[in-house]
Design a protein around this motif. Structure first.
Motif, short mmCIF file in Angstrom:
data_model
loop_
_atom_site.label_atom_id
_atom_site.label_comp_id
_atom_site.label_asym_id
_atom_site.label_seq_id
_atom_site.Cartn_x
_atom_site.Cartn_y
_atom_site.Cartn_z
N PRO A 56 5.64 4.30 7.38
CA PRO A 56 6.35 3.22 6.69
C PRO A 56 6.64 2.03 7.60
CG PRO A 56 7.23 5.34 6.05
CD PRO A 56 6.28 5.60 7.19
N GLN A 57 6.10 0.88 7.23
CA GLN A 57 6.24 -0.30 8.07
C GLN A 57 5.91 -1.57 7.29
OE1 GLN A 57 2.77 -0.71 10.93
NE2 GLN A 57 2.30 1.31 10.07
N VAL A 60 0.89 -1.16 0.00
CA VAL A 60 0.00 0.00 0.00
C VAL A 60 0.93 1.20 0.00
CG1 VAL A 60 -1.89 1.20 1.14
CG2 VAL A 60 -1.66 -1.28 1.41
N THR A 61 1.08 1.83 -1.15
CA THR A 61 2.06 2.90 -1.30
C THR A 61 1.38 4.12 -1.90
OG1 THR A 61 4.29 3.39 -2.16
CG2 THR A 61 2.90 1.91 -3.50
N HIS A 62 2.09 4.94 -2.64
CA HIS A 62 1.52 6.19 -3.13
C HIS A 62 2.03 6.49 -4.53
CE1 HIS A 62 5.51 7.76 -2.19
NE2 HIS A 62 5.40 7.08 -1.07
N ASP A 104 1.67 4.56 2.82
CA ASP A 104 0.98 5.71 2.22
C ASP A 104 0.80 6.79 3.30
OD1 ASP A 104 -0.82 4.08 3.60
OD2 ASP A 104 -2.50 4.53 2.27
N THR A 105 1.85 7.53 3.53
CA THR A 105 1.88 8.56 4.57
C THR A 105 1.01 9.75 4.18
OG1 THR A 105 3.88 9.46 3.55
CG2 THR A 105 4.19 7.89 5.35
N GLY A 122 11.92 5.75 7.89
CA GLY A 122 10.77 6.10 7.07
C GLY A 122 10.93 5.84 5.60
N GLU A 123 12.00 5.16 5.21
CA GLU A 123 12.26 4.91 3.80
C GLU A 123 11.61 3.61 3.34
OE1 GLU A 123 13.87 6.91 1.56
OE2 GLU A 123 13.85 8.38 3.18
#
Length: 200
Positions: free
Chosen positions: A89-90, A31-33, A124-125, A151-152
């Motif tokens: 991020p995890q 689940v990213t951006h 997805d921050t 956080g990378e």
């Protein structure tokens, strides 16, 4: 008896060497951006699984996920709505249960079954996604969240847009399955080895 043991050990070492040259890569749903919104992608980590020689997990296969800052174990009741949210991020491993992940701005969805195929990247921050994502837990779920210290995102290659499909995960199916010719002495009282899990 000694000859049989030595031959068995030599065969095991040979099998490990062959396995080490043909182990799969780890593919995970992320689940990213992208473009300011949350998206689902299927990622492949850059290195294949390796054969472990460490005491306690020898003969197992492992993939390094990177350093983590902390870990949280959560038990979630069945039929729970996690609500729309963002993710720091995890790595999230669904140990048990069945989770349904949806996006507010797309029809993409991911079904994550707990267990061997239950690893997910979430990142997805709120500074990179306007809408976040939603999670619904159909079954009682146990999750383990491993936060990334910097956080990378981990290094990866995008296999496909959207969640990983069954065909993206089947490379892991053979991991952890023993050749029972070499493990006759490990049978249980009824002679069984237990079930081998397969992806949904």
């Amino acid at each position: 008896m000694q000859l049989h043991h030595s031959l068995s050990l030599a065969l095991s070492i040979l099998r490990m060497a062959v396995r080490a040259t043909s182990l799969p890569y780890l593919n995970v749903t992320a689940v990213t951006h992208a473009g300011g919104e949350s998206v689902l992608q299927c990622w492949q980590l850059p290195s294949p699984f390796a054969v472990s020689a460490s005491p306690g997990v020898a003969n197992g296969s492992y993939a390094f996920l990177g350093a983590v800052a902390n870990a949280t174990l959560t038990v979630i009741p069945a039929r729970s709505e996690g609500g729309r949210h963002y993710a720091q991020p995890q790595w999230v491993h669904f140990v048990t249960g069945l989770a349904h992940i949806t996006l507010p701005t797309a029809s993409d969805a991911a079904w994550i079954r707990g267990g061997k195929y239950g690893l997910l990247w979430a990142g997805d921050t709120p500074d990179r996604s306007r809408g976040g994502h939603s999670t619904y837990y159909w079954e009682e779920s146990v999750t383990l969240a491993l936060m990334m210290p910097d956080g990378e995102e981990p290094a990866h290659r995008v296999v496909r847009q959207g969640a990983c499909l069954l065909e993206d995960l089947v490379g892991m199916a053979g991991l952890g399955v023993r050749d029972c010719v070499e493990c006759d002495d490990l049978k249980g009282p009824q002679g069984g080895y237990g079930q081998v899990n397969t992806p949904i």
